[in-house]
Design a protein around this motif. Structure first.
Motif, PDB file in Angstrom:
ATOM      1  N   GLN A  27       0.834  -1.192   0.000  1.00  0.00           N
ATOM      2  CA  GLN A  27       0.000   0.000   0.000  1.00  0.00           C
ATOM      3  C   GLN A  27       0.879   1.257   0.000  1.00  0.00           C
ATOM      4  O   GLN A  27       0.591   2.241  -0.677  1.00  0.00           O
ATOM      5  CB  GLN A  27      -0.934  -0.028   1.225  1.00  0.00           C
ATOM      6  CG  GLN A  27      -1.924   1.103   1.289  1.00  0.00           C
ATOM      7  CD  GLN A  27      -2.869   1.120   0.099  1.00  0.00           C
ATOM      8  OE1 GLN A  27      -2.459   1.332  -1.034  1.00  0.00           O
ATOM      9  NE2 GLN A  27      -4.139   0.897   0.350  1.00  0.00           N
ATOM     10  N   ARG A  28       1.980   1.196   0.775  1.00  0.00           N
ATOM     11  CA  ARG A  28       2.871   2.366   0.820  1.00  0.00           C
ATOM     12  C   ARG A  28       3.546   2.599  -0.528  1.00  0.00           C
ATOM     13  O   ARG A  28       3.785   3.734  -0.925  1.00  0.00           O
ATOM     14  CB  ARG A  28       3.913   2.196   1.930  1.00  0.00           C
ATOM     15  CG  ARG A  28       3.336   2.579   3.283  1.00  0.00           C
ATOM     16  CD  ARG A  28       4.411   2.664   4.333  1.00  0.00           C
ATOM     17  NE  ARG A  28       4.788   1.348   4.817  1.00  0.00           N
ATOM     18  CZ  ARG A  28       5.992   1.040   5.285  1.00  0.00           C
ATOM     19  NH1 ARG A  28       6.935   1.940   5.314  1.00  0.00           N
ATOM     20  NH2 ARG A  28       6.238  -0.178   5.718  1.00  0.00           N
ATOM     21  N   VAL A  29       3.846   1.489  -1.254  1.00  0.00           N
ATOM     22  CA  VAL A  29       4.451   1.660  -2.590  1.00  0.00           C
ATOM     23  C   VAL A  29       3.455   2.358  -3.521  1.00  0.00           C
ATOM     24  O   VAL A  29       3.814   3.243  -4.300  1.00  0.00           O
ATOM     25  CB  VAL A  29       4.891   0.298  -3.189  1.00  0.00           C
ATOM     26  CG1 VAL A  29       5.496   0.510  -4.577  1.00  0.00           C
ATOM     27  CG2 VAL A  29       5.894  -0.391  -2.285  1.00  0.00           C
ATOM     28  N   ALA A  30       2.174   1.962  -3.406  1.00  0.00           N
ATOM     29  CA  ALA A  30       1.148   2.593  -4.248  1.00  0.00           C
ATOM     30  C   ALA A  30       1.076   4.098  -3.952  1.00  0.00           C
ATOM     31  O   ALA A  30       0.907   4.922  -4.858  1.00  0.00           O
ATOM     32  CB  ALA A  30      -0.206   1.929  -4.012  1.00  0.00           C
ATOM     33  N   ILE A  31       1.244   4.451  -2.682  1.00  0.00           N
ATOM     34  CA  ILE A  31       1.216   5.866  -2.318  1.00  0.00           C
ATOM     35  C   ILE A  31       2.483   6.573  -2.838  1.00  0.00           C
ATOM     36  O   ILE A  31       2.418   7.681  -3.364  1.00  0.00           O
ATOM     37  CB  ILE A  31       1.079   6.031  -0.788  1.00  0.00           C
ATOM     38  CG1 ILE A  31      -0.279   5.469  -0.349  1.00  0.00           C
ATOM     39  CG2 ILE A  31       1.203   7.490  -0.376  1.00  0.00           C
ATOM     40  CD1 ILE A  31      -0.406   5.304   1.139  1.00  0.00           C
ATOM     41  N   ALA A  32       3.634   5.895  -2.695  1.00  0.00           N
ATOM     42  CA  ALA A  32       4.893   6.486  -3.181  1.00  0.00           C
ATOM     43  C   ALA A  32       4.794   6.745  -4.687  1.00  0.00           C
ATOM     44  O   ALA A  32       5.226   7.804  -5.168  1.00  0.00           O
ATOM     45  CB  ALA A  32       6.066   5.560  -2.880  1.00  0.00           C
ATOM     46  N   ARG A  33       4.216   5.791  -5.433  1.00  0.00           N
ATOM     47  CA  ARG A  33       4.086   5.973  -6.885  1.00  0.00           C
ATOM     48  C   ARG A  33       3.226   7.204  -7.181  1.00  0.00           C
ATOM     49  O   ARG A  33       3.530   8.013  -8.055  1.00  0.00           O
ATOM     50  CB  ARG A  33       3.449   4.724  -7.507  1.00  0.00           C
ATOM     51  CG  ARG A  33       3.283   4.824  -9.023  1.00  0.00           C
ATOM     52  CD  ARG A  33       2.570   3.623  -9.570  1.00  0.00           C
ATOM     53  NE  ARG A  33       1.322   3.405  -8.857  1.00  0.00           N
ATOM     54  CZ  ARG A  33       0.650   2.261  -8.827  1.00  0.00           C
ATOM     55  NH1 ARG A  33       1.112   1.216  -9.487  1.00  0.00           N
ATOM     56  NH2 ARG A  33      -0.475   2.152  -8.172  1.00  0.00           N
ATOM     57  N   CYS A  34       2.170   7.337  -6.395  1.00  0.00           N
ATOM     58  CA  CYS A  34       1.269   8.476  -6.585  1.00  0.00           C
ATOM     59  C   CYS A  34       1.994   9.790  -6.260  1.00  0.00           C
ATOM     60  O   CYS A  34       1.876  10.775  -6.992  1.00  0.00           O
ATOM     61  CB  CYS A  34       0.049   8.268  -5.693  1.00  0.00           C
ATOM     62  SG  CYS A  34      -1.149   9.566  -5.821  1.00  0.00           S
ATOM     63  N   LEU A  35       2.791   9.813  -5.177  1.00  0.00           N
ATOM     64  CA  LEU A  35       3.506  11.047  -4.811  1.00  0.00           C
ATOM     65  C   LEU A  35       4.601  11.387  -5.824  1.00  0.00           C
ATOM     66  O   LEU A  35       4.830  12.556  -6.133  1.00  0.00           O
ATOM     67  CB  LEU A  35       4.120  10.915  -3.412  1.00  0.00           C
ATOM     68  CG  LEU A  35       3.118  10.782  -2.260  1.00  0.00           C
ATOM     69  CD1 LEU A  35       3.857  10.573  -0.938  1.00  0.00           C
ATOM     70  CD2 LEU A  35       2.214  12.013  -2.178  1.00  0.00           C
ATOM     71  N   ALA A  36       5.264  10.331  -6.361  1.00  0.00           N
ATOM     72  CA  ALA A  36       6.322  10.567  -7.355  1.00  0.00           C
ATOM     73  C   ALA A  36       5.743  11.241  -8.597  1.00  0.00           C
ATOM     74  O   ALA A  36       6.423  11.986  -9.288  1.00  0.00           O
ATOM     75  CB  ALA A  36       6.994   9.250  -7.736  1.00  0.00           C
ATOM     76  N   GLN A  37       4.481  10.990  -8.835  1.00  0.00           N
ATOM     77  CA  GLN A  37       3.805  11.608  -9.985  1.00  0.00           C
ATOM     78  C   GLN A  37       3.666  13.129  -9.809  1.00  0.00           C
ATOM     79  O   GLN A  37       3.431  13.848 -10.753  1.00  0.00           O
ATOM     80  CB  GLN A  37       2.421  10.955 -10.121  1.00  0.00           C
ATOM     81  CG  GLN A  37       1.605  11.392 -11.301  1.00  0.00           C
ATOM     82  CD  GLN A  37       0.183  10.833 -11.252  1.00  0.00           C
ATOM     83  OE1 GLN A  37      -0.059   9.787 -10.658  1.00  0.00           O
ATOM     84  NE2 GLN A  37      -0.751  11.529 -11.872  1.00  0.00           N
ATOM     85  N   GLU A  38       3.807  13.599  -8.571  1.00  0.00           N
ATOM     86  CA  GLU A  38       3.618  15.014  -8.220  1.00  0.00           C
ATOM     87  C   GLU A  38       2.232  15.519  -8.598  1.00  0.00           C
ATOM     88  O   GLU A  38       2.098  16.511  -9.333  1.00  0.00           O
ATOM     89  CB  GLU A  38       4.661  15.889  -8.910  1.00  0.00           C
ATOM     90  CG  GLU A  38       6.058  15.650  -8.443  1.00  0.00           C
ATOM     91  CD  GLU A  38       6.973  16.741  -8.955  1.00  0.00           C
ATOM     92  OE1 GLU A  38       7.255  16.737 -10.163  1.00  0.00           O
ATOM     93  OE2 GLU A  38       7.364  17.592  -8.149  1.00  0.00           O
ATOM     94  N   PRO A  39       1.176  14.854  -8.108  1.00  0.00           N
ATOM     95  CA  PRO A  39      -0.170  15.308  -8.458  1.00  0.00           C
ATOM     96  C   PRO A  39      -0.565  16.531  -7.639  1.00  0.00           C
ATOM     97  O   PRO A  39       0.038  16.816  -6.604  1.00  0.00           O
ATOM     98  CB  PRO A  39      -1.037  14.110  -8.057  1.00  0.00           C
ATOM     99  CG  PRO A  39      -0.305  13.507  -6.901  1.00  0.00           C
ATOM    100  CD  PRO A  39       1.157  13.744  -7.151  1.00  0.00           C
TER     101      PRO A  39
END
Ligand SMILES: Nc1ncnc2c1ncn2[C@@H]1O[C@H](COP(=O)(O)OP(=O)(O)OP(=O)(O)O)[C@@H](O)[C@H]1O
Length: 256
Positions: free
Chosen positions: A153-165
């Motif tokens: 779940q944390r990886v999914a969040i990290a991927r989302c944050l790396a996107q810089e939304p």
């Protein structure tokens, strides 16, 4: 101020089900909003609609200042700036934690470098920061299929944050986690979002956690907004009404 999102009288019907009825809603930049409601209330439909994946809905919607079309995908800029955290994480199992987080950068890259995996310095930097923020630095080289549910779940969040939304939409982001992890993950999403000025809309079946971590709670029932209030003003009666007298168990006690 331009709202992160604004819905005006949005409705949507699947073949025979009225999934959303006349929903109006505004979310400011940096604001965290929880969508609560019983199964079938329309939470996932609303999040998918905001993510530009629903066609044929009625009403008017603006996401990050741009009109959301109801007959095609949103424009590229809106897609780039909207991050979605899926309930099932949607990770690539055979890739490392680092690569999965880096996948959040793909939309910002040109086609050929992305196909050849030629990431730039900014992509590495943003990914490294996202892994730090989610406490995953030590696990960066581990394959995604060797992680626990909470770590995935944390990886999914990290991927989302790396996107810089500028807007994060999350469909039941903590439903698969034990209470301690659920709390930590929600804290992580909402704190990071507040620090970065990102608006967040997440769906949940956990009223108490929603009250603690969201600024505002929107109660949805049968596709319609039953209430929309600051979290501190959402009382046990509101929750009890929303769930027809049955309160989902996450530690909330109904005191009348
Ligand atoms: N792809 C679909 N095709 C037909 N009907 C659908 C589809 N997706 C959702 N629905 C219907 O739309 C309504 C709203 O469903 P939705 O999944 O948005 O609710 P929800 O609040 O997210 O529920 P849950 O808490 O169980 O995830 C329900 O009546 C559901 O059966």
């Amino acid at each position: 101020m331009t709202q992160a999102l604004a819905l005006h009288a949005v409705s949507h019907c699947f073949d025979d089900a009225e999934a959303l009825q006349d929903v109006s809603l505004q979310v400011a930049p940096g604001e965290c909003v929880a969508l609560l409601g019983p199964s079938g209330a329309g939470k996932s439909t609303l999040l998918a609609l905001l993510d530009g994946r629903v066609r044929g809905w009625r009403g008017r919607a603006e996401v990050l200042g741009n009109r959301l079309p109801n007959d095609r995908a949103p424009e590229r800029k809106t897609r780039l700036e909207t991050g979605f955290i899926f309930q099932e994480f949607a990770l690539v199992d055979r890739q490392s934690v680092y690569q999965n987080a880096m996948n959040g950068r793909l939309g910002r890259m040109r086609l050929w470098p992305s196909l050849w995996g030629r990431y730039g310095a900014q992509d590495h930097l943003k990914t490294t920061i996202a892994l730090e923020d989610t406490g995953l630095t030590e696990l960066a080289q581990r394959r995604a299929d060797q992680l626990s549910g909470g770590q995935r779940q944390r990886v999914a969040i990290a991927r989302c944050l790396a996107q810089e939304p500028e807007l994060i939409l999350a469909d039941e982001p903590v439903s698969n986690l034990d209470p301690a992890h659920a709390e930590r993950i929600l804290e992580l999403i909402t704190n990071t979002a507040r620090n970065r000025g990102i608006a967040v809309v997440f769906s949940s079946h956990q009223p108490e956690l929603s009250r603690r971590f969201a600024d505002r709670i929107v109660g949805l029932r049968a596709g319609a907004v039953l209430f929309d209030k600051p979290s501190a003003m959402v009382g046990n009666d509101d929750i009890s009404d929303l769930y027809h007298g049955t309160v989902p168990g996450d530690g909330l006690r109904v005191v009348s």
